[in-house]
Every structure is written in structure tokens, then in C-alpha cells.
Write a protein that holds these residues in place. Structure first.
Motif, short mmCIF file in Angstrom:
data_model
loop_
_atom_site.label_atom_id
_atom_site.label_comp_id
_atom_site.label_asym_id
_atom_site.label_seq_id
_atom_site.Cartn_x
_atom_site.Cartn_y
_atom_site.Cartn_z
N ALA A 135 68.15 59.07 16.32
CA ALA A 135 66.69 58.88 16.38
C ALA A 135 66.20 58.86 17.82
O ALA A 135 65.22 59.53 18.17
CB ALA A 135 66.31 57.59 15.66
N ARG A 136 66.87 58.09 18.67
CA ARG A 136 66.47 58.04 20.08
C ARG A 136 66.62 59.41 20.74
O ARG A 136 65.77 59.83 21.54
CB ARG A 136 67.32 57.02 20.83
N GLY A 137 67.70 60.09 20.40
CA GLY A 137 67.92 61.40 20.98
C GLY A 137 66.83 62.39 20.63
O GLY A 137 66.39 63.17 21.49
N ALA A 138 66.37 62.38 19.37
CA ALA A 138 65.29 63.28 18.97
C ALA A 138 64.01 62.97 19.74
O ALA A 138 63.29 63.88 20.19
CB ALA A 138 65.04 63.14 17.47
N ASP A 139 63.73 61.69 19.92
CA ASP A 139 62.53 61.27 20.64
C ASP A 139 62.61 61.68 22.11
O ASP A 139 61.66 62.24 22.67
CB ASP A 139 62.39 59.75 20.53
N GLU A 140 63.74 61.41 22.73
CA GLU A 140 63.89 61.68 24.16
C GLU A 140 64.00 63.17 24.46
O GLU A 140 63.67 63.61 25.57
CB GLU A 140 65.12 60.94 24.69
N ALA A 141 64.45 63.95 23.48
CA ALA A 141 64.58 65.40 23.68
C ALA A 141 63.24 66.12 23.57
O ALA A 141 63.18 67.33 23.80
CB ALA A 141 65.56 65.97 22.66
N GLY A 142 62.18 65.39 23.21
CA GLY A 142 60.87 66.00 23.09
C GLY A 142 60.63 66.73 21.79
O GLY A 142 59.73 67.57 21.70
N LEU A 143 61.43 66.41 20.76
CA LEU A 143 61.20 67.03 19.46
C LEU A 143 59.90 66.50 18.84
O LEU A 143 59.44 65.41 19.17
CB LEU A 143 62.38 66.75 18.52
N HIS A 144 59.36 67.27 17.93
CA HIS A 144 58.10 66.87 17.29
C HIS A 144 58.32 65.91 16.14
O HIS A 144 57.49 65.02 15.91
CB HIS A 144 57.36 68.10 16.79
N ALA A 161 67.00 69.65 23.08
CA ALA A 161 65.97 69.57 24.11
C ALA A 161 65.70 70.96 24.70
O ALA A 161 64.54 71.34 24.92
CB ALA A 161 66.39 68.59 25.20
N ASP A 162 66.76 71.70 24.96
CA ASP A 162 66.62 73.06 25.49
C ASP A 162 65.92 73.96 24.48
O ASP A 162 65.00 74.70 24.82
CB ASP A 162 68.01 73.60 25.83
N LEU A 163 66.32 73.86 23.21
CA LEU A 163 65.71 74.68 22.17
C LEU A 163 64.23 74.35 22.01
O LEU A 163 63.39 75.26 21.91
CB LEU A 163 66.45 74.48 20.85
N ALA A 164 63.89 73.08 21.99
CA ALA A 164 62.49 72.68 21.84
C ALA A 164 61.63 73.25 22.96
O ALA A 164 60.51 73.73 22.73
CB ALA A 164 62.38 71.15 21.81
N ALA A 165 62.15 73.20 24.19
CA ALA A 165 61.38 73.71 25.33
C ALA A 165 61.21 75.22 25.24
O ALA A 165 60.15 75.76 25.57
CB ALA A 165 62.08 73.32 26.63
N ARG A 166 62.26 75.89 24.78
CA ARG A 166 62.20 77.36 24.74
C ARG A 166 61.32 77.91 23.62
O ARG A 166 60.73 78.99 23.76
CB ARG A 166 63.61 77.94 24.62
N ILE A 167 61.26 77.20 22.49
CA ILE A 167 60.46 77.75 21.39
C ILE A 167 59.01 77.28 21.44
O ILE A 167 58.15 77.84 20.74
CB ILE A 167 61.06 77.40 20.01
N PRO A 215 74.19 65.28 15.44
CA PRO A 215 73.07 65.04 16.35
C PRO A 215 73.18 63.76 17.16
O PRO A 215 72.34 63.49 18.01
CB PRO A 215 71.87 64.97 15.40
N SER A 216 74.23 62.95 16.92
CA SER A 216 74.42 61.74 17.73
C SER A 216 75.13 62.05 19.05
O SER A 216 75.16 61.21 19.95
CB SER A 216 75.22 60.69 16.96
N GLU A 217 75.69 63.25 19.16
CA GLU A 217 76.42 63.62 20.37
C GLU A 217 75.47 64.11 21.46
O GLU A 217 74.53 64.86 21.19
CB GLU A 217 77.44 64.72 20.06
N GLY A 218 75.76 63.72 22.69
CA GLY A 218 74.91 64.11 23.80
C GLY A 218 74.78 65.60 23.98
O GLY A 218 73.71 66.11 24.36
N ALA A 219 75.85 66.36 23.69
CA ALA A 219 75.79 67.81 23.85
C ALA A 219 74.78 68.44 22.89
O ALA A 219 74.02 69.34 23.27
CB ALA A 219 77.18 68.41 23.63
N TRP A 220 74.75 67.94 21.67
CA TRP A 220 73.78 68.48 20.71
C TRP A 220 72.36 68.02 21.06
O TRP A 220 71.39 68.76 20.85
CB TRP A 220 74.15 68.07 19.29
N GLN A 221 72.21 66.84 21.60
CA GLN A 221 70.89 66.39 22.02
C GLN A 221 70.36 67.24 23.16
O GLN A 221 69.18 67.60 23.19
CB GLN A 221 70.94 64.91 22.39
N ALA A 222 71.23 67.61 24.09
CA ALA A 222 70.83 68.51 25.17
C ALA A 222 70.46 69.89 24.62
O ALA A 222 69.50 70.53 25.07
CB ALA A 222 71.95 68.62 26.20
N TYR A 223 71.24 70.35 23.65
CA TYR A 223 70.96 71.63 22.98
C TYR A 223 69.56 71.61 22.37
O TYR A 223 68.77 72.55 22.54
CB TYR A 223 72.03 71.84 21.91
#
Length: 287
Positions: free
Chosen positions: A27-36, A273-279, A263-271
Motif C-alpha cells: 500500500a505504501r509503495g503504491a502511494d509513494e510511486a505516484g500511482l492513482h 513508479a517508472d511505468l506510471a511516469a511514462r504512461i 508488489p511488496s518488493e522494492g524492485a517492483w515498486q520502482a518498476y
């Protein structure tokens, strides 16, 4: 284009003792990654697509309330609540409570229910399909009534409410899951703020059907958010996911909700965040 995350599994290497910590990280990762958005399934047994029936499964609104306390930006909802599992007044109150405690971030995701095994297993209502749809429509009517200024009674074929009082007041968006052309998409056009399809659906055709329902009912097609739920498999690059999202946008999808391996892993959270920014700059077609 918006990106959301769904967390359909609660199975981690350390077992049940890890659920609280890992789910909090998701949950925190989704929020911090800038997901909607952030979503859980409203199931009581794990479904075949995601694991064994005996795998751990959290009750949806308890899980979302926990997530609300850990986040500040993402919208929170279910993909999707089986309308027959809870009485409509109770369901609306649960979603209104989530909305109040999250600062207005709740979404009512709802559908007709399909997983008979969990319903029979836990003694939940599971009437025939036609009745489930009739109860879904009454639930939608009751939600809109309880999220309005009045508190008049409701008398339906399946539900009777003596007083539709709902305080604190709320009006979360309504998302209806499913792609049935005669009933589900008609209900979307008549009552919902968003639709949700599974990846693999004939999106172009389904949206054309939805548009036709809107025209018949006098509803603005553009006012309905078009969402889609899909998996990102292990090994798929961010570039490949961006390409897939762009293809969906070209069909008219505005909000992609994804499942990733852990989605609890940092690598997937970074993924993510990158995807959200690109799309984010991708424009939708078909509006």
C-alpha cells in the motif's frame, strides 16, 4: 493515462505472520510511486487464477481501511464487491466509512458475484444469475439514494430499507466490473462512473456497446471512466508495458490497473513508479 495496482495475493515466503508487514509495504509503495489507485479483490477464498483455494485471503474492507491509514493519495476500492454478499445498506455504510477515514478516496467497485464456492462455503447468499443482477441493480439504486440529501424509505423487489440515512454523507465513484453487453454495460451506462474490463476483452467492441447504451439512456459516454485490469508477467520490461498501455489507450482505455508478481518488493515498486511516469502523457482515443 492513469495507473493503478491490484493486490490479489497475500502469500509471502514468511507465511501468515508476514501479511501485515508485506501488505503495508504494498500500500505504501503504491502511494509513494505516484500511482492513482490501489485495489483488492472482494473474495473470501482465493480464486483459481491466483492460487489455491486454501491460500490466505483478507476481507476487503478491513484491508482497505488498513491501507487508508498507511496512504494519503491513492484511491481505494475493490475489484469488485459481489453485491449479494452484503446487504446494500451495510455495504454503502462500509464504503462511506472508508471514504470518510481516507479523506474522500473510496471507490465502490461492484458486480453481480460469480464465485459460488466461497459463497456456499461461508453460507453467503448466492441466488441464480438473473436474481444476482436484479439485486445488483437495487444495490446501485440504494447507494445513490443513500448518497443523496434525503433519507426516504426504499421498497424494492429484493430489499426494503425503512430509512436510507447515511451520515457522514459521501458520494464515492461507482465502478462496475464485467463486460456483459445486455446487463452489465447497461448498468454502467445507467448508474456508474467507471467500467472495468479484464485484459483480453474485445475492448473496442465493448466500448461501442457501452456508447450505444449511453446514447439510448441519454448519458454522456465521456463521463464514464474506462478501466482495465491486467497482469504484468515477470520479465516484461517497462518499455513493453508502456507499449501495451499505449495500445489500450488507442482503444479508449483511460486507467490501467495492474497485477505484478510481488508488489511488496522494492524492485517492483520502482518498476511501477517508472511505468506510471511514462504512461501519464499517453492520450486516450475513442472518447
Amino acid at each position: 493515462m492513469k495507473l493503478g495496482l491490484s493486490c490479489p495475493r497475500f502469500t509471502w515466503p514468511a507465511g501468515d505472520a508476514a501479511i501485515a508487514e508485506r501488505f503495508a509495504a504494498v500500500a505504501r509503495g503504491a502511494d509513494e510511486a505516484g500511482l492513482h489507485s490501489f485495489w483488492v479483490m472482494d473474495h473470501f477464498f482465493q480464486i483459481p487464477n491466483f492460487g489455491a483455494v486454501t491460500d490466505p485471503m483478507l476481507e476487503a474492507y478491513g484491508a482497505l481501511s488498513y491501507a487508508a491509514a498507511l496512504t494519503s493519495r491513492v484511491t481505494l476500492g475493490t475489484l469488485v464487491t459481489g453485491a449479494v454478499y452484503r446487504s446494500p445498506g451495510l455495504l454503502v455504510k462500509q464504503v462511506s466509512t472508508l471514504d470518510a477515514l481516507s479523506g474522500g478516496r473510496a471507490v465502490l467497485g461492484v458486480g453481480a458475484a460469480w464465485y459460488e464456492e466461497e459463497a456456499r462455503g461461508l453460507g453467503l447468499p448466492f441466488p441464480p444469475l438473473a436474481e444476482r443482477f436484479a439485486r445488483l441493480e437495487e444495490t446501485l439504486k440504494i447507494a445513490l439514494l443513500m448518497w443523496s440529501a434525503g433519507d426516504e424509505p426504499y421498497e424494492g423487489a429484493h430489499y426494503q430499507l425503512g430509512r436510507t440515512l447515511n451520515a457522514p454523507q459521501a458520494r464515492p465513484p461507482i465502478l462496475i466490473g464485467g463486460s456483459g453487453e445486455k446487463k452489465t454495460l447497461r448498468l454502467v451506462a445507467q448508474y456508474a462512473d467507471a467500467c472495468n474490463f479484464l485484459y483480453g476483452a474485445d475492448v473496442r467492441h465493448k466500448l461501442a456497446v457501452l456508447r450505444a447504451h449511453c446514447e439510448r439512456l441519454g448519458r454522456r459516454y465521456e463521463d464514464i471512466e474506462k478501466t482495465l485490469h491486467m497482469r504484468i508477467p515477470d520479465g516484461q520490461t517497462v518499455e513493453e508495458s508502456v507499449e501495451r498501455c499505449a495500445e489500450l489507450a488507442a482503444l479508449g482505455i483511460e486507467h490501467v490497473i495492474v497485477v505484478v508478481p510481488d508488489p511488496s518488493e522494492g524492485a517492483w515498486q520502482a518498476y511501477l513508479a517508472d511505468l506510471a511516469a511514462r504512461i501519464a502523457p499517453i492520450a486516450q482515443a475513442g472518447r
